[in-house]
Scaffold this motif. Structure first.
Motif, PDB file in Angstrom:
ATOM      1  N   ASP A 103      16.911  37.722  16.342  1.00 12.78           N
ATOM      2  CA  ASP A 103      16.366  38.834  15.555  1.00 12.78           C
ATOM      3  C   ASP A 103      14.856  38.264  15.001  1.00 12.78           C
ATOM      4  N   PRO A 104      13.628  38.727  15.547  1.00 10.25           N
ATOM      5  CA  PRO A 104      12.475  38.136  15.126  1.00 10.25           C
ATOM      6  C   PRO A 104      12.079  38.607  13.734  1.00 10.25           C
ATOM      7  N   ARG A 105      12.843  39.469  12.889  1.00  4.59           N
ATOM      8  CA  ARG A 105      12.442  39.841  11.568  1.00  4.59           C
ATOM      9  C   ARG A 105      13.402  38.990  10.756  1.00  4.59           C
ATOM     10  N   ASN A 106      14.493  37.913  11.297  1.00  6.99           N
ATOM     11  CA  ASN A 106      15.081  36.888  10.219  1.00  6.99           C
ATOM     12  C   ASN A 106      14.229  35.994   9.656  1.00  6.99           C
ATOM     13  N   PRO A 107      14.249  36.186   8.078  1.00  5.61           N
ATOM     14  CA  PRO A 107      13.507  35.103   7.417  1.00  5.61           C
ATOM     15  C   PRO A 107      14.108  33.766   7.419  1.00  5.61           C
ATOM     16  N   THR A 108      13.061  32.925   7.455  1.00  5.42           N
ATOM     17  CA  THR A 108      13.335  31.457   7.348  1.00  5.42           C
ATOM     18  C   THR A 108      14.205  31.033   6.168  1.00  5.42           C
ATOM     19  N   ASP A 109      14.888  29.906   6.202  1.00 10.29           N
ATOM     20  CA  ASP A 109      15.543  29.378   5.147  1.00 10.29           C
ATOM     21  C   ASP A 109      16.162  30.201   3.886  1.00 10.29           C
ATOM     22  N   LEU A 110      16.908  31.103   4.555  1.00 11.01           N
ATOM     23  CA  LEU A 110      17.591  32.080   3.700  1.00 11.01           C
ATOM     24  C   LEU A 110      19.093  32.335   4.087  1.00 11.01           C
ATOM     25  N   HIS A 111      19.518  32.546   5.403  1.00 16.06           N
ATOM     26  CA  HIS A 111      20.630  32.692   5.811  1.00 16.06           C
ATOM     27  C   HIS A 111      20.861  32.195   7.162  1.00 16.06           C
ATOM     28  N   LEU A 112      22.231  32.167   7.914  1.00 15.26           N
ATOM     29  CA  LEU A 112      22.637  31.613   9.085  1.00 15.26           C
ATOM     30  C   LEU A 112      22.975  32.831   9.904  1.00 15.26           C
ATOM     31  N   THR A 113      22.510  32.735  11.282  1.00 17.20           N
ATOM     32  CA  THR A 113      23.221  33.668  12.269  1.00 17.20           C
ATOM     33  C   THR A 113      24.498  33.126  13.007  1.00 17.20           C
ATOM     34  N   PRO A 114      24.964  33.887  13.422  1.00 17.22           N
ATOM     35  CA  PRO A 114      26.399  33.566  14.122  1.00 17.22           C
ATOM     36  C   PRO A 114      26.202  32.174  15.093  1.00 17.22           C
TER      37      PRO A 114
END
Length: 248
Positions: free
Chosen positions: A185-196
């Motif tokens: 997802d290009p909207r994912n912020p950095t240094d916040l959470h993990l993806t699967p």
């Protein structure tokens, strides 16, 4: 060692689950990892407040700590009080943060009911050896490794991808990993959470034996997040659901 999921909804409580909270039990000792929004009610289906041995907070966002306010009330006014102070381990400043959350003066704050400790790299909590590592998140946040005998559980808390998590989880029996973002997802912020995919990659690099996906926000499908983690992790991938019990 047994893991019971008290709450597994990511970021906010969901329609079927409280926010983050996990009960780890061995030798009759009950260690709670996080006590997020709505978790105290669900916890009491498994453990009464006076039976809590200790609580470990990964960080101080409300979905991981805010039901400490309700715990304070139960410990202060509930049946059988006063009870021994409940040990709570957390980031620096946890005592003041929780006093502010309940609009208490910082002295004594919650200190008469709760015994606050700041996380160290390693500490003994009841029968558990508990190790921590600083994670990547907008506030001080820690992954937590709980060891008992020859068994080990690592809980990511909230974090972006990082090597410290891999090192802490090295060879663990279980990695209980958040997966709050969606893959690609290009909207994912950095240094916040993990993806699967991140969760699976960290589990694979650490050589863990099992991966349990948790902290999925209610606007995503838990099953989909777990399925996507299987793309990067070849071992067993399971899903945290409310009141699920895992033997470790």
């Amino acid at each position: 060692m047994k893991l019971t999921v008290i709450g597994c909804s990511g970021s906010v409580p969901g329609p079927d689950s409280a926010a983050s909270s996990y009960l780890v039990t061995a030798e009759g000792f009950h260690l709670i990892l996080d006590l997020g929004s709505g978790a105290l009610g669900s916890l009491q289906r498994h453990v009464a407040v006076p039976e809590i041995g200790a609580i470990g907070l990964s960080h101080l966002h409300p979905d991981h700590c805010m039901d400490l306010c309700g715990l304070y009330v139960a410990a202060k006014y509930g049946p059988g009080t006063p009870i021994p102070r409940i040990p709570v381990y957390g980031p620096p400043g946890t005592s003041g943060r929780m006093a502010s959350a309940y609009d208490l003066p910082t002295d004594p704050g919650m200190e008469e009911e709760i015994e606050f400790h700041t996380w160290q790299a390693a500490q003994q909590i009841g029968p558990f050896t508990v190790r921590t590592a600083r994670m990547v998140h907008p506030v001080p946040a820690y992954a937590i490794r709980v060891e008992h005998g020859n068994k080990s559980l690592v809980y990511t808390g909230d974090t972006g991808p990082n090597d410290a998590l891999i090192e802490l989880a090295r060879g663990a029996d279980v990695l209980l990993s958040e997966a709050a973002l969606q893959d690609n997802d290009p909207r994912n912020p950095t240094d916040l959470h993990l993806t699967p995919a991140d969760a699976g990659e960290h589990a694979k690099k650490a050589g863990v034996k099992r991966l349990i996906i948790t902290h999925v926000p209610p606007w995503y499908q838990r099953e989909t997040q777990a399925e996507h983690a299987r793309r990067t992790y070849p071992g067993p991938v399971e899903l945290a659901t409310p009141h699920a019990v895992f033997d470790i």
